[in-house]
Design a protein around this motif. Structure first.
Motif, PDB file in Angstrom:
ATOM      1  N   PHE A 180       6.097   2.591  -0.649  1.00  0.00           N
ATOM      2  CA  PHE A 180       7.400   2.116  -0.181  1.00  0.00           C
ATOM      3  C   PHE A 180       8.414   3.263  -0.164  1.00  0.00           C
ATOM      4  O   PHE A 180       9.219   3.390   0.774  1.00  0.00           O
ATOM      5  CB  PHE A 180       7.907   0.991  -1.078  1.00  0.00           C
ATOM      6  CG  PHE A 180       6.960  -0.179  -1.213  1.00  0.00           C
ATOM      7  CD1 PHE A 180       5.944  -0.374  -0.292  1.00  0.00           C
ATOM      8  CD2 PHE A 180       7.091  -1.072  -2.264  1.00  0.00           C
ATOM      9  CE1 PHE A 180       5.065  -1.441  -0.416  1.00  0.00           C
ATOM     10  CE2 PHE A 180       6.216  -2.148  -2.396  1.00  0.00           C
ATOM     11  CZ  PHE A 180       5.199  -2.335  -1.471  1.00  0.00           C
ATOM     12  N   GLU A 184      10.523   5.063   3.191  1.00  0.00           N
ATOM     13  CA  GLU A 184      11.975   5.278   3.243  1.00  0.00           C
ATOM     14  C   GLU A 184      12.311   6.752   3.442  1.00  0.00           C
ATOM     15  O   GLU A 184      13.167   7.104   4.264  1.00  0.00           O
ATOM     16  CB  GLU A 184      12.621   4.772   1.950  1.00  0.00           C
ATOM     17  CG  GLU A 184      12.477   3.271   1.727  1.00  0.00           C
ATOM     18  CD  GLU A 184      13.218   2.459   2.761  1.00  0.00           C
ATOM     19  OE1 GLU A 184      14.207   2.968   3.316  1.00  0.00           O
ATOM     20  OE2 GLU A 184      12.800   1.310   3.024  1.00  0.00           O
ATOM     21  N   PHE A 223       4.337  -5.875   2.577  1.00  0.00           N
ATOM     22  CA  PHE A 223       5.364  -4.895   2.965  1.00  0.00           C
ATOM     23  C   PHE A 223       5.319  -4.634   4.463  1.00  0.00           C
ATOM     24  O   PHE A 223       6.358  -4.566   5.125  1.00  0.00           O
ATOM     25  CB  PHE A 223       5.148  -3.600   2.190  1.00  0.00           C
ATOM     26  CG  PHE A 223       6.210  -2.563   2.426  1.00  0.00           C
ATOM     27  CD1 PHE A 223       7.481  -2.722   1.909  1.00  0.00           C
ATOM     28  CD2 PHE A 223       5.944  -1.428   3.185  1.00  0.00           C
ATOM     29  CE1 PHE A 223       8.470  -1.774   2.129  1.00  0.00           C
ATOM     30  CE2 PHE A 223       6.919  -0.469   3.405  1.00  0.00           C
ATOM     31  CZ  PHE A 223       8.195  -0.646   2.877  1.00  0.00           C
ATOM     32  N   SER A 224       4.111  -4.488   5.014  1.00  0.00           N
ATOM     33  CA  SER A 224       3.970  -4.251   6.451  1.00  0.00           C
ATOM     34  C   SER A 224       4.567  -5.404   7.247  1.00  0.00           C
ATOM     35  O   SER A 224       5.265  -5.195   8.242  1.00  0.00           O
ATOM     36  CB  SER A 224       2.502  -4.074   6.816  1.00  0.00           C
ATOM     37  OG  SER A 224       2.337  -4.008   8.225  1.00  0.00           O
ATOM     38  N   GLU A 226       6.857  -7.631   6.238  1.00  0.00           N
ATOM     39  CA  GLU A 226       8.310  -7.764   6.033  1.00  0.00           C
ATOM     40  C   GLU A 226       9.094  -6.672   6.736  1.00  0.00           C
ATOM     41  O   GLU A 226      10.182  -6.915   7.260  1.00  0.00           O
ATOM     42  CB  GLU A 226       8.618  -7.737   4.534  1.00  0.00           C
ATOM     43  CG  GLU A 226       8.125  -8.955   3.775  1.00  0.00           C
ATOM     44  CD  GLU A 226       8.261  -8.793   2.269  1.00  0.00           C
ATOM     45  OE1 GLU A 226       8.752  -7.712   1.835  1.00  0.00           O
ATOM     46  OE2 GLU A 226       7.883  -9.716   1.531  1.00  0.00           O
ATOM     47  N   ARG A 227       8.531  -5.463   6.762  1.00  0.00           N
ATOM     48  CA  ARG A 227       9.269  -4.307   7.291  1.00  0.00           C
ATOM     49  C   ARG A 227       8.752  -3.829   8.645  1.00  0.00           C
ATOM     50  O   ARG A 227       9.236  -2.839   9.176  1.00  0.00           O
ATOM     51  CB  ARG A 227       9.212  -3.170   6.273  1.00  0.00           C
ATOM     52  CG  ARG A 227       9.842  -3.504   4.921  1.00  0.00           C
ATOM     53  CD  ARG A 227      11.350  -3.574   5.013  1.00  0.00           C
ATOM     54  NE  ARG A 227      11.889  -2.278   5.372  1.00  0.00           N
ATOM     55  CZ  ARG A 227      12.147  -1.297   4.509  1.00  0.00           C
ATOM     56  NH1 ARG A 227      11.943  -1.498   3.203  1.00  0.00           N
ATOM     57  NH2 ARG A 227      12.638  -0.146   4.906  1.00  0.00           N
ATOM     58  N   ASN A 228       7.747  -4.508   9.178  1.00  0.00           N
ATOM     59  CA  ASN A 228       7.180  -4.146  10.483  1.00  0.00           C
ATOM     60  C   ASN A 228       6.666  -2.704  10.502  1.00  0.00           C
ATOM     61  O   ASN A 228       6.868  -1.951  11.460  1.00  0.00           O
ATOM     62  CB  ASN A 228       8.224  -4.343  11.590  1.00  0.00           C
ATOM     63  CG  ASN A 228       7.591  -4.444  12.967  1.00  0.00           C
ATOM     64  OD1 ASN A 228       6.520  -5.004  13.119  1.00  0.00           O
ATOM     65  ND2 ASN A 228       8.256  -3.899  13.971  1.00  0.00           N
ATOM     66  N   VAL A 229       5.983  -2.320   9.427  1.00  0.00           N
ATOM     67  CA  VAL A 229       5.445  -0.964   9.294  1.00  0.00           C
ATOM     68  C   VAL A 229       3.996  -0.942   9.772  1.00  0.00           C
ATOM     69  O   VAL A 229       3.225  -1.869   9.502  1.00  0.00           O
ATOM     70  CB  VAL A 229       5.523  -0.484   7.826  1.00  0.00           C
ATOM     71  CG1 VAL A 229       5.045   0.959   7.713  1.00  0.00           C
ATOM     72  CG2 VAL A 229       6.941  -0.615   7.312  1.00  0.00           C
TER      73      VAL A 229
END
Length: 470
Positions: A180, A184, A223-224, A226-229
């Motif tokens: 994470f 960032e 995480f992917s 939620e954050r569109n990663v």
């Protein structure tokens, strides 16, 4: 900028266009604004009073290549250590090299700058990179790619399980926090730049199922989402890897990724040689892309990738070099290997059918041709990466990622590099003269595809900016 000359591209699988004497205009932020024959009224008006770059006879513009799978730290030992099975090779070579890079930031920057040089030299304008487990080292990788002008998805490895005790993250939670944080910090490297100049992007990188706990995979999946990663990994790559996952997890690794929300339209999975047609259809339903790495598959997989079946099932497929599991960083080698492997698969199918042995599909021709491979290296790879619409082709609205290829200086007697052009082209006299009437044809492009090398590459552009010569 305006360019005038011959253009070649593959707007779709199996279709190649040679656009003779065309104008292509690129705006200040690197997008194509005009593509048309030079004698159209719009082109004539555009050229009137404008400076333009003429692409000489015997040369043409072609889209830049996209490499969907490359281990950046393994460039350190490219071209060595290919005698071992995958799981042994990882311990003996890959993990050691990655650990060495993580321990020495000066070495990391040196290796990565040389990697960027080689990528551009080979016509690669975009690349999907596996890095190492250390945040700072991957930030160096991202900085180098951005400074070099290469589109790059940069992946900090996530691995809380390892056969090498000194090369592993301490826990699933520590691995997630580092992943994470890297996302960032990587995004922060380019936040001050205009959007079109932000060439790098972080990509979540669980190395593969054997190095990742369920807790780690679940956290990355959340995480992917939620954050569109974006996500990348290896899937169904080799017999020993597939067997290990089945014994340890009780299900195939495709199902492991699916279970943890890691089989998505944002995902690129490398290899997938052990996926059968129903599994490939499942991958297509999820919108997941596959990086086909035929050279490394020959060394580390007991099976070739079912490329034709993947394409027929609608899977987004691009090509990867898989440095250092593959020894060549040249996507042209990957293209040639992809065709060769597919033809061997077709030969095996024909022989099995002839001898009365059972085959998956008696009617389907399993081979691909060179024009299809060119599409996979350009437009197909761009689509698999999820790049801007039209990337990998010459169409209005697409980013101008391109390379200038020179076959000759306009006459048959002056061919460049490894090419020898003996056939008399249109307008040529018996001495190979007549440069003003030299006309590019399909055979010329095929000869470049089969034999061309760096000597034929004059210039490389990414997002409209000249990046090569370096």
């Amino acid at each position: 900028m305006i360019y005038k000359g011959d253009l070649v591209h593959c707007p779709q699988l199996g279709r190649m266009e040679i656009l003779h004497d065309h104008i292509i205009a690129v705006n200040d932020i690197g997008f194509i604004t005009h593509v048309a024959p030079a004698d159209t009224p719009e082109s004539v008006q555009l050229l009137r009073g404008s400076q333009y770059q003429s692409i000489p006879k015997g040369s043409f513009l072609f889209p830049a290549f996209y490499d969907l799978h490359l281990h950046a730290p393994q460039f350190l030992y490219q071209g060595s250590g290919l005698h071992l099975p995958l799981m042994e090779w990882l311990n003996e070579y890959a993990f050691k090299a990655e650990e060495k890079i993580d321990a020495d930031p000066v070495l990391a920057r040196t290796v990565y700058r040389r990697l960027a040089y080689r990528l551009l030299e080979q016509g690669t304008g975009g690349v999907v990179l596996f890095g190492t487990i250390k945040e700072e080292t991957n930030l160096i990788l991202a900085e180098v790619m951005q400074d070099s002008g290469i589109r790059a998805y940069v992946g900090k490895l996530s691995m809380d399980i390892s056969s090498r005790k000194t090369y592993v993250e301490p826990s699933a939670m520590a691995s997630l926090e580092a992943a994470f944080s890297f996302v960032e910090r990587c995004n922060a490297l380019t936040i001050h730049l205009p959007v079109h100049d932000r060439l790098i992007e972080p990509i979540l990188t669980p190395r593969f199922v054997p190095t990742c706990s369920d807790e780690l995979l679940t956290g990355l999946g959340h995480f992917s989402n939620e954050r569109n990663v974006r996500i990348q990994s290896h899937m169904a790559e080799s017999f020993d890897q597939v067997t290990w996952v089945k014994e340890e997890r009780g299900i195939d690794d495709m199902d492991v990724f699916d279970k943890h929300g890691l089989l998505t339209p944002r995902t690129i999975q490398a290899h997938c040689t052990f996926l059968d047609p129903p599994s490939l259809a499942h991958v297509a339903e999820h919108g997941t892309s596959i990086a086909h790495c035929p050279l490394s598959n020959a060394y580390f997989s007991a099976l070739p990738f079912r490329l034709r079946e993947a394409l027929d099932n609608g899977v987004k497929v691009g090509l990867g070099t898989d440095i250092a599991g593959g020894y060549s960083i040249d996507i042209m080698v990957a293209m040639r290997q992809a065709v060769a492997v597919s033809r061997m698969r077709e030969g095996s199918r024909v022989m099995a059918h002839t001898e009365g042995r059972q085959v998956e599909d008696k009617q389907r021709n399993l081979s691909i041709e060179w024009k299809e491979a060119l599409y996979l290296a350009t437009g197909g790879g761009a689509a698999a990466m999820g790049l801007h619409p039209g990337a990998g082709t010459f169409q209005v609205g697409a980013p101008f990622d391109a390379q200038q290829i020179r076959l000759s200086h306009g006459g048959l007697r002056s061919s460049v590099g490894p090419l020898d052009l003996f056939d008399l082209g249109e307008g040529e006299d018996k001495n190979g003269e007549g440069s003003e009437t030299w006309k590019l044809n399909l055979e010329h492009v095929e000869k470049w595809w089969c034999l061309g090398d760096v000597r034929n590459r004059i210039t490389v552009w990414v997002q409209g900016r000249e990046r090569w010569p370096f």
